[in-house]
Every structure is written in C-alpha cells, then in structure tokens.
Design a protein around this motif. Structure first.
Motif, PDB file in Angstrom:
ATOM      1  N   ASN A  74       0.785  -1.326  -0.083  1.00 38.80           N
ATOM      2  CA  ASN A  74       0.013  -0.217   0.270  1.00 38.80           C
ATOM      3  C   ASN A  74       1.617   0.970  -0.146  1.00 38.80           C
ATOM      4  OD1 ASN A  74      -2.492  -1.834  -0.092  1.00 38.80           O
ATOM      5  ND2 ASN A  74      -2.086  -1.636   2.666  1.00 38.80           N
ATOM      6  N   MET A  75       1.693   1.368  -0.366  1.00 35.27           N
ATOM      7  CA  MET A  75       2.827   2.630  -0.578  1.00 35.27           C
ATOM      8  C   MET A  75       2.422   3.497  -1.930  1.00 35.27           C
ATOM      9  SD  MET A  75       4.986   1.148   1.226  1.00 35.27           S
ATOM     10  CE  MET A  75       6.613   2.971   0.792  1.00 35.27           C
ATOM     11  N   LEU A 108       1.032   5.940   4.538  1.00 31.84           N
ATOM     12  CA  LEU A 108      -0.690   5.495   4.911  1.00 31.84           C
ATOM     13  C   LEU A 108       0.518   3.668   4.569  1.00 31.84           C
ATOM     14  CD1 LEU A 108      -3.227   6.560   4.526  1.00 31.84           C
ATOM     15  CD2 LEU A 108      -1.929   7.110   6.623  1.00 31.84           C
ATOM     16  N   GLY A 109       0.937   3.425   4.406  1.00 33.47           N
ATOM     17  CA  GLY A 109       1.405   2.356   3.901  1.00 33.47           C
ATOM     18  C   GLY A 109       2.770   2.341   4.300  1.00 33.47           C
ATOM     19  N   GLU A 127       5.064   4.295  11.700  1.00 32.13           N
ATOM     20  CA  GLU A 127       4.248   4.872  10.278  1.00 32.13           C
ATOM     21  C   GLU A 127       5.850   3.838   9.116  1.00 32.13           C
ATOM     22  OE1 GLU A 127       4.927   8.653   7.262  1.00 32.13           O
ATOM     23  OE2 GLU A 127       5.934   9.171   9.616  1.00 32.13           O
ATOM     24  N   ALA A 128       7.073   3.025   9.389  1.00 37.33           N
ATOM     25  CA  ALA A 128       7.866   2.448   9.161  1.00 37.33           C
ATOM     26  C   ALA A 128       6.790   0.923   8.209  1.00 37.33           C
ATOM     27  CB  ALA A 128       8.949   1.855   9.770  1.00 37.33           C
ATOM     28  N   ALA A 129       5.478   0.736  10.038  1.00 37.56           N
ATOM     29  CA  ALA A 129       4.841  -0.906   9.282  1.00 37.56           C
ATOM     30  C   ALA A 129       3.837   0.380   8.811  1.00 37.56           C
ATOM     31  CB  ALA A 129       5.069  -1.479  10.699  1.00 37.56           C
ATOM     32  N   GLY A 130       3.344   1.326   7.887  1.00 38.59           N
ATOM     33  CA  GLY A 130       1.968   1.835   8.361  1.00 38.59           C
ATOM     34  C   GLY A 130       0.871   1.677   8.887  1.00 38.59           C
ATOM     35  N   GLY A 188       1.102  -2.370   7.648  1.00 28.30           N
ATOM     36  CA  GLY A 188       1.359  -2.522   5.956  1.00 28.30           C
ATOM     37  C   GLY A 188       0.247  -1.708   5.519  1.00 28.30           C
ATOM     38  N   GLY A 189      -0.716  -0.790   7.096  1.00 27.67           N
ATOM     39  CA  GLY A 189      -1.691  -0.211   6.345  1.00 27.67           C
ATOM     40  C   GLY A 189      -2.532   0.305   7.256  1.00 27.67           C
ATOM     41  N   MET A 190      -2.542  -0.061   8.405  1.00 22.56           N
ATOM     42  CA  MET A 190      -3.906  -0.185   9.273  1.00 22.56           C
ATOM     43  C   MET A 190      -4.902   1.368   9.053  1.00 22.56           C
ATOM     44  SD  MET A 190      -3.399   0.638  12.994  1.00 22.56           S
ATOM     45  CE  MET A 190      -3.278   3.393  13.627  1.00 22.56           C
ATOM     46  N   HIS A 191      -4.671   2.845   8.038  1.00 25.13           N
ATOM     47  CA  HIS A 191      -5.741   3.710   7.886  1.00 25.13           C
ATOM     48  C   HIS A 191      -6.135   3.005   6.685  1.00 25.13           C
ATOM     49  CE1 HIS A 191      -3.085   4.870  10.989  1.00 25.13           C
ATOM     50  NE2 HIS A 191      -4.080   6.312  11.198  1.00 25.13           N
ATOM     51  N   GLY A 192      -6.057   2.151   5.865  1.00 23.52           N
ATOM     52  CA  GLY A 192      -6.705   2.094   4.335  1.00 23.52           C
ATOM     53  C   GLY A 192      -6.316   3.626   3.655  1.00 23.52           C
TER      54      GLY A 192
END
Length: 556
Positions: A278-279, A490-491, A517-520, A524-528
C-alpha cells in the motif's frame, strides 16, 4: 577521508532502528521487560523523538471521560464503523491492515487512556472534531469529536518514554547510538541477527535541521531481535511523487516533516524478504503554508481551520460539497490537484480568522506545549492568537484587503497570474451573505457551521457565529494561499498483530519486527485510504508497544 569501524562493540537483546515515538515506545517496553536495548538513529541527539516532538499531540480516543463531559455519545462500534467507512479496505493485502484497525479501535476505546494516564499523560479537556466527513453514515469521517490534545503536545507525549529510557541508560541496560545509519540486516538461517551500517560524521545540527550525510566509518550490531521504526517518506519528494496514486503528483510540495524522514530503510527490509504494501496510500494535506521561521527545507505548517472560510480553487471557484475546511482532507487534496494548479485559497475575514484559525505543531502552540494555563486562557479573549498573528503579518501566503476587488488583485499578484476576477469574487461573497441574512438558506456550508456550533468546544473556541462576511465591522477580508504539504505514508511493512514483519509467503521473518509509520502504523496500512486524525501518534504508541513486548518475549 579514512573510514573507521566503530571501536565500541554493539550488541543488545533488542536493537531498535529509529529514535522516534514508536521506537522509543518499543525500546521502553523491551527495557521494562528486563531486556538490554540499543537504539540506533542517523540523526544527532538533538533530534531525539523525531516527528513526534513537532506534533500537535492529538490522540484518537473513544468513549473518554472528556467526551462524556461534553455530552458526546461514542462507542467502539460507532468508531469502527467510521474507521472502516474511511479506510475503504478493498485489496487482498488489506487482511492485516483491517485486523490492526479493529485492534486499534478496541485499544482506543479500552485501555489506551488509562495506560497513558498511568504514565502521567493528561489531556486538554475540550475535545476537537477533526475530519467531519459530510457524506453518508457509512462514508468517511468522524461521527463525533474524538481528537484529544495532549497537555504538553508532542513533547508531553514523549516525556514518559524518554524518562523510562533515561532510567535504563543509568542502569546500563539502554544505550543510544546517534549518527549510526542502518543500511542492512544481518541474517542467519532465515532469521535476523543484527544490523549493520554507516557511521556519519558528528553533527551539531539543531532539532529538525538537516544534518550531514558524510560517512566516516561503519558499524555492526548483534541482536536477539531487531525492531524497525524508521518512519515514512514524507521528506523525499521524489519518492512521494513516484508513489502518488494515479500519477500526476504536484510538482510543488512543502514538507511537513524534517529532511531525515526518507523511508530508505523500508526498502532495505524489503530487500531482505520483508513485504511492503500500500505504498500508494499517503496522507498529505492541502492546507500547507510556508513557515515564517523554517527549520528544515521547504518547511511548511498546516492551518487548522474551523468550517467558516470559503475554500476556493486557484481560479476562484468554491470547492464542491462537502469539501469545507476540516471535513475531508484527502477529498480536498484530490480535487485541488486535479485542477492542474499548485495552490488553492481560503477566503475569510478578521472575525473568522480570530476565532477559527490555529496552526498545527508543538512550536506553534506554546501555551499547550508549555502547559501554560495563563497563556492558554488568552485564547478565549477577543483577538487573534500570537502565532497566527505572526503569520498574518509576516507570512508570504497571507493577503488582506478592504474589498473583494482589492483582495483579488493582491491574490493575483502573489501567484503572478490573473486567475481571479474581483467582480466574480464579490458576487460569490454577496451570494453567501444573502444566505446568512435570510435566516435559513440552502448553503450547505452555512448549515454545517450552524450544526457545528451545537457542540460546546466548537461554539466556545472553534466556530464563529454566521455573519455577513462583507460587513465592515468584521473586516478586513483575508486570503490565504494554500499549498500541498507532505506528511505521512499510510502504507509500509506488512506485520501481524505481534508486529512481526511478514515475508512474501505470509510467514514471519524470525527476529524482525516493525512499528510506526515504517509499518503503515500496523499491518502495512491500518488506515486504508484515509485517516480519522489523531491516529498517527496513537498508531505509533500501539504498534511500538506491541513490537517492544513481542521482541522482548522473543529474546527471553
């Protein structure tokens, strides 16, 4: 220049790469569990605490005493509904982000506040309402106010973790290694056993100031577990543009984070088998202004505005409903960047500015940051608060005028193009004022303002009563040029609920954890796709706590 090897042997049960909030939380948790901890950071000691030091200190809490005192009825079910409506999870790789989102909302509705209170963290009693949404019940936005400002802002949130680690330093079980830039992981049998990297020359750069990248040596650090907390890519504008969803990224960007926030170690972990996801999901702001006293390159500040200013595109057209200030940051960003212009405008008057304008960041809020009750009380008095007044008088993005025609002329002069027509701006303001005088009206923004004033915090300190914007007693008129301000990725690295970094097969990589932030901010992106605000610092707290505890357990 001759290169040297760090003469001091580096080894610890847990090595944390990155001395921002999530790294400090992880390190404090590991130390508290009885482990030895080594904290590596490429910056000098002056920048300890990273981005969190500069933050406004907002935290997302659900069902808090502060909310209840203001008559706000919240629940975990309502918060999760808001979160999922905002996140819009729609990808196969959203399995872990959704699990993290569910766990985080439970944390925010459960032990988060009590845990922080036990550490000495307190909150400003007037809860703020960020990201109001304005769509349907299943769409983006907070249904109720949830943005709790830390008493002491970002520095106040860092205090207990810095104190715990200072105790560890005194006990000989915690060590900081500044100017140590990690560039690789040591692995054995498919598991991580340490970190290696470059020694950077000593630097006396102040907090947030870009520091030298001159390499003077190398280092290696052995570890039972490694926790990666190196942040995102917000200061690397080329990386931001490369990941911009759909392409067509703005060519002009301000930076809302120090130059050290380059995200490079994420790629290092990916090169050792970690999965990035999700980058293309990022959280940047359309309400950036140039800092009057910049610390880092292209240093921008975000305006935190109440809902009353008119938000216009570069040509003077109002942004569509519900893209009012404070309602949908990403929606406004998408709309503005699609116009092909690098800027937009807020148009308001002196009365609105005095009541509704605030600036994000610890340094822009000396009353809250300094826990100064007397200074804070001045916010309730008539007039503009001092930091905002400084920008009004000296900020390059601010223009004042007595009439719409004069204001449009100054706005055009600022951008070097005749994009705005003074007569059209007057017509827009007159039409808006007619909606005020009729008492009811069809203007959705004015109705939203009236609705906002039903909430005590907004009525007291955030939202001016509806009035004729052109009335002389409320003048002069003010225009503020807004630019895109980079902030958060976010990713990031995919992690399970124990903050273990997952490989391409979905299995954890032994000895490797990631947080912040390195892990979202988890998974890998808990905010979507969208944030509800107050969830970045909270995500660092939650994922850092998880990573530190799991890393400590791994090295037991």
């Amino acid at each position: 220049m001759a290169l040297t090897v760090d003469p001091v042997p580096l080894a610890a049960d847990v090595v944390v790469v990155g001395a921002g909030l999530s790294g400090l939380v992880a390190a404090a948790q590991a130390y508290n569990a009885g482990r030895s901890v080594l904290i590596l950071d490429q910056e000098p000691e002056a920048s300890l605490g990273g981005q969190a030091h500069w933050s406004f200190g907002g935290l997302f809490l659900v069902g808090s005493p502060e909310q209840r005192h203001l008559g706000v009825r919240d629940s975990a079910d309502l918060a999760l509904s808001d979160w999922l409506g905002s996140a819009g999870f729609d990808r196969a790789e959203d399995h872990w982000p959704r699990r993290w989102a569910e766990a985080y909302v439970d944390f925010a509705a459960g032990e988060k506040r009590a845990w922080l209170h036990a550490l000495g963290v307190k909150f400003f009693p007037l809860v703020q309402w960020a990201e109001r949404g304005g769509y349907d019940a299943q769409g983006h936005g907070n249904s109720v106010p949830r943005f709790h400002v830390t008493w002491g802002t970002g520095p106040g949130l860092l205090e207990p973790f810095l104190a715990k680690l200072a105790e560890g330093v005194a006990a000989g079980r915690v060590r900081y290694a500044f100017r140590h830039r990690a560039t690789g992981l040591a692995m054995s049998g498919g598991a991580v056993t340490g970190v290696h990297g470059e020694l950077l020359e000593p630097s006396d750069a102040g907090r947030g100031v870009a520091s030298s990248r001159t390499v003077v040596g190398s280092f290696a650090a052995a570890a039972g577990a490694v926790v990666v907390t190196t942040g995102g890519i917000g200061a690397d504008h080329e990386a931001v543009r490369a990941h911009w969803p759909g392409g067509a990224a703005p060519q002009y960007l301000l930076s809302g984070v120090p130059a050290s926030v380059d995200g490079r170690f994420q790629a290092v972990v990916a090169g050792h088998g970690g999965t990035l996801a999700n980058m293309d999901r990022m959280w940047h702001y359309p309400e950036g202004i140039h800092n009057t006293d910049p610390v880092w390159p292209a240093h921008g500040i975000r305006i935190l505005s109440g809902p009353s200013p008119l938000w216009l595109d570069a040509t003077g057209r109002r942004l569509p409903v519900p893209l009012f200030p404070g309602f949908d940051s990403l929606g406004a960003l998408r709309h503005i960047t699609a116009t092909g212009h690098r800027h937009s405008w807020l148009v308001l008057n002196k009365t609105i500015l005095a009541k509704e304008f605030a600036l994000s960041g610890s340094e822009q809020n000396p009353d809250l940051t300094g826990k100064d009750v007397k200074l804070l009380a001045k916010r309730a008095l008539p007039g503009t608060v001092r930091p905002v007044q400084r920008f009004l008088e000296h900020g390059v993005d601010f223009r004042r005028a007595a009439t719409p025609e004069e204001l449009a002329e100054k706005m055009n002069a600022l951008v070097g193009e005749d994009l705005l027509d003074g007569g059209a701006l007057r017509e827009l303001l007159v039409a808006r004022d007619r909606q005020v005088t009729c008492g009811l009206g069809k203007d959705t923004q004015l109705n939203a303002i009236r609705e906002a004033r039903r909430f005590a915090t907004d009525k007291l300190m955030r939202v001016a009563p509806p009035h004729q914007m052109l009335a002389a007693e409320h003048g002069p008129l003010v225009a503020v040029r807004l630019s895109v301000l980079t902030r958060k990725s976010l990713g990031g690295l995919t992690t399970n609920l124990s903050s273990r970094v997952l490989g391409s097969s979905g299995a954890p990589i032994g000895g490797l954890f990631a947080a912040g932030e390195a892990a979202g901010f988890g998974g890998g992106g808990m905010h979507g796709y969208r944030s509800l605000e107050g969830t970045f610092l909270g995500g660092c707290l939650f994922s850092g706590r998880s990573a530190g505890r799991a890393a400590a357990a791994e090295t037991a």
